[in-house]
Design an enzyme around this catalytic site. Structure first.
Site, PDB file in Angstrom:
ATOM      1  N   GLY A  34       1.083  -0.873   0.139  1.00 50.49           N
ATOM      2  CA  GLY A  34      -0.073   0.000  -0.106  1.00 50.49           C
ATOM      3  C   GLY A  34       0.775   1.272  -0.033  1.00 50.49           C
ATOM      4  N   THR A  41      10.302  -0.549   5.440  1.00 50.76           N
ATOM      5  CA  THR A  41      11.127   0.453   5.977  1.00 50.76           C
ATOM      6  C   THR A  41      11.711   0.569   6.476  1.00 50.76           C
ATOM      7  OG1 THR A  41       8.791  -0.327   8.267  1.00 50.76           O
ATOM      8  CG2 THR A  41      11.115   0.579   8.885  1.00 50.76           C
ATOM      9  N   GLY A 115      -3.756  -5.137   1.606  1.00 48.68           N
ATOM     10  CA  GLY A 115      -4.336  -6.947   1.904  1.00 48.68           C
ATOM     11  C   GLY A 115      -4.658  -7.035   3.586  1.00 48.68           C
ATOM     12  N   GLY A 181      16.160   4.516  24.607  1.00 42.52           N
ATOM     13  CA  GLY A 181      16.341   3.099  24.121  1.00 42.52           C
ATOM     14  C   GLY A 181      17.479   3.124  23.192  1.00 42.52           C
ATOM     15  N   VAL A 184      19.797  -0.474  18.589  1.00 44.11           N
ATOM     16  CA  VAL A 184      20.305  -0.398  17.397  1.00 44.11           C
ATOM     17  C   VAL A 184      20.001   1.242  16.707  1.00 44.11           C
ATOM     18  CG1 VAL A 184      20.698  -0.669  15.299  1.00 44.11           C
ATOM     19  CG2 VAL A 184      20.548  -2.371  16.214  1.00 44.11           C
ATOM     20  N   HIS A 445      48.129  -7.431   3.388  1.00 42.10           N
ATOM     21  CA  HIS A 445      48.363  -5.924   4.123  1.00 42.10           C
ATOM     22  C   HIS A 445      48.358  -4.756   3.394  1.00 42.10           C
ATOM     23  CE1 HIS A 445      50.930  -5.134   7.050  1.00 42.10           C
ATOM     24  NE2 HIS A 445      52.049  -4.974   6.330  1.00 42.10           N
TER      25      HIS A 445
END
EC number: 1.8.1.4
Length: 466
Positions: A34, A41, A115, A181, A184, A445
């Site tokens: 939709g 997200t 849906g 919070g 992450v 390296h």
């Protein structure tokens, strides 16, 4: 009624990957989404835009502070927040258009609307204009993702009290941003605005940041973020928020009880986690219900209802885009009779702060709880040639290996670009590699990745670099 082999509800990382794989395997597939754009997200208001701002803010801070000057680069930068947001939005738009291209390439039909299941093999889609379309399918995949978890007493309005979406599009740099919070999302977005000039205070209910990560790694990251200027109120809870046109006042109490304090902020970010999105899905029409956390149970991605599958944040496991992608592939492959499988023990996690934190496998705390004997190999980035040359020496690589077999059981990295390096150990652990296998493997390296080899060598105390 249009008929399909598979109808997928949700166009995020789980949904769009499932749709593309279904198309690749020759199924007639529709993806119901939709939003105005695909990607869910993650692409629209999560992983991708946050990384765009993390990258831009990191470069801005390097130019503003002593980092560029120490390298002999003299500049006088000015923040153009409007342009920073514009380039973020352009990057996101390019990614979402890329998914549309892959849909066309693999003959995936995008059904625009929201849906819901309307019985076995049936999905109803409500478009923006209110009209409904009925779809029929042999198999239905629920991939509706998650949404920010609300906090009682703190009403998100995305004006002064923000969720992660609001924090990605602020019109100004806050003087003081309070983040509720220390997971992450909170640490990443807090880092963005701290770099751009905000005072940032993180309030966390637990007595540590990054719940669930290896304790030593979490403490190392917290020390680094504290040195950068982020303040932490651990073992604390926010019980009330009062917003005005110009700011927010928070009531903060000790989690264990005690005297409350009032904190004033320009903006507040609520980042206490995410919850599955299952509202209005019509689960009852096929006899399904969620648990108390809102999650749908699954057995090999199958629900208890015949022909109904579930993947991503809406079911058990870590709420990570790459976990949803893995489940998408495995789910569709099972639908066509292949042996799709996800190794949940080896799903990596990353926090994209600076330094980054990346982990895969068991933590020390988990191994101790299991009573499993293990060995530890550590190597600091302060002893890594490339990290020293680049002036990015914070953190370490830590390898946990079985005391008898030497099999790698867990890897915990804090340092520069470790998000790009953890994949080496994901591959190694999929093949049950030993620490010695990594120690005997030549690494280029000078690179930061040599720290991973040196840590493996140090499981037996045999690191060689300084």
């Amino acid at each position: 009624m249009s008929s399909y082999d598979v109808v997928i509800i949700g166009g995020g990382p789980g949904g769009y990957n499932a749709a593309i794989r279904a198309g690749q395997l020759g199924l007639k597939v529709a993806c119901v989404e939709g939003r105005a754009t695909l990607g869910g997200t993650c692409l629209n208001v999560g992983c991708m835009p946050s990384k765009a701002l993390l990258h831009a803010s990191e470069l801005y801070e390097a130019a503003m502070g002593h980092e560029f000057a120490n390298l002999g680069i003299e500049v006088k930068p000015a923040l153009n927040l409007t342009q920073m947001m514009k380039q973020k939005d352009e990057s996101v738009a390019g990614l979402t258009k890329g998914i549309e291209y892959l849909f066309r390439k693999n003959k995936v039909e995008w059904i625009k609307g929201w849906g819901r299941i309307a019985g076995p093999g049936k999905v109803l889609v409500r478009a923006a204009d209110g009209s409904e379309t009925a779809l029929q399918a042999k198999d239905i995949v629920i991939a509706t993702g998650s949404e920010p978890t609300p906090l009682p007493g703190v009403d998100i309005d995305n004006r002064r009290i923000l969720d992660s979406t609001g924090a990605l599009s602020l019109p100004e740099v806050p003087r003081h941003l309070v983040v509720i919070g220390a997971g992450v999302i909170g640490l990443e977005l807090g880092s963005v605005w701290r770099r751009l000039g905000s005072q940032v205070t993180v309030v966390e209910y637990l007595d540590r940041i990054c719940p669930g990560v290896d304790v030593e790694a979490g403490k190392t990251l917290q020390r680094s973020l504290s040195k950068q200027g982020i303040g932490f109120l651990l073992g604390s809870k926010v019980t009330r928020a009062s917003s005005s046109a110009t700011g927010v006042q928070l009531r903060v109490e000790p989690a264990a009880g005690g005297e409350a304090q009032l904190i004033d902020a320009d903006y507040v970010l609520v980042a206490i986690g995410r919850r599955p999105f299952t509202q209005g899905l019509g689960l009852e029409t096929v006899g399904l219900s969620t648990d108390r956390r809102g999650l749908l149970a699954n057995q090999g991605h199958r629900t208890e209802a015949a022909g109904i599958w579930v993947i991503g944040d809406v079911t058990s496991g870590p709420m990570l885009a790459h976990k949803a992608e893995d489940e998408a592939m495995a789910c569709i492959e099972q639908i066509v009779g292949k042996a799709g499988e996800v190794n949940y023990a080896l799903i990596p996690s990353v926090i994209y702060t600076r330094p980054e934190l990346a982990s895969v496998g068991k933590s020390e705390e988990q191994l101790k709880a299991e009573g499993r004997a293990y060995k530890v190999g550590k190597f600091p980035f302060s002893a890594n040639s490339r990290a020293k040359i680049n002036h990015e020496t914070e953190g370490f690589a830590k390898i946990l290996a079985d005391a008898q077999t030497d099999e790698v059981l867990g890897v915990h990295l804090v340092g520069p670009s470790v998000s790009e390096m953890i994949g080496e150990y994901c591959v190694a652990m999929e093949f049950s590699a030993s620490a010695e296998d990594i120690a005997l493997t030549c690494h280029p390296h000078p690179t930061r990745s040599e720290a991973l080899r040196q840590a493996a060598m140090n499981v037996e105390g045999l690191a060689t670099q300084i």
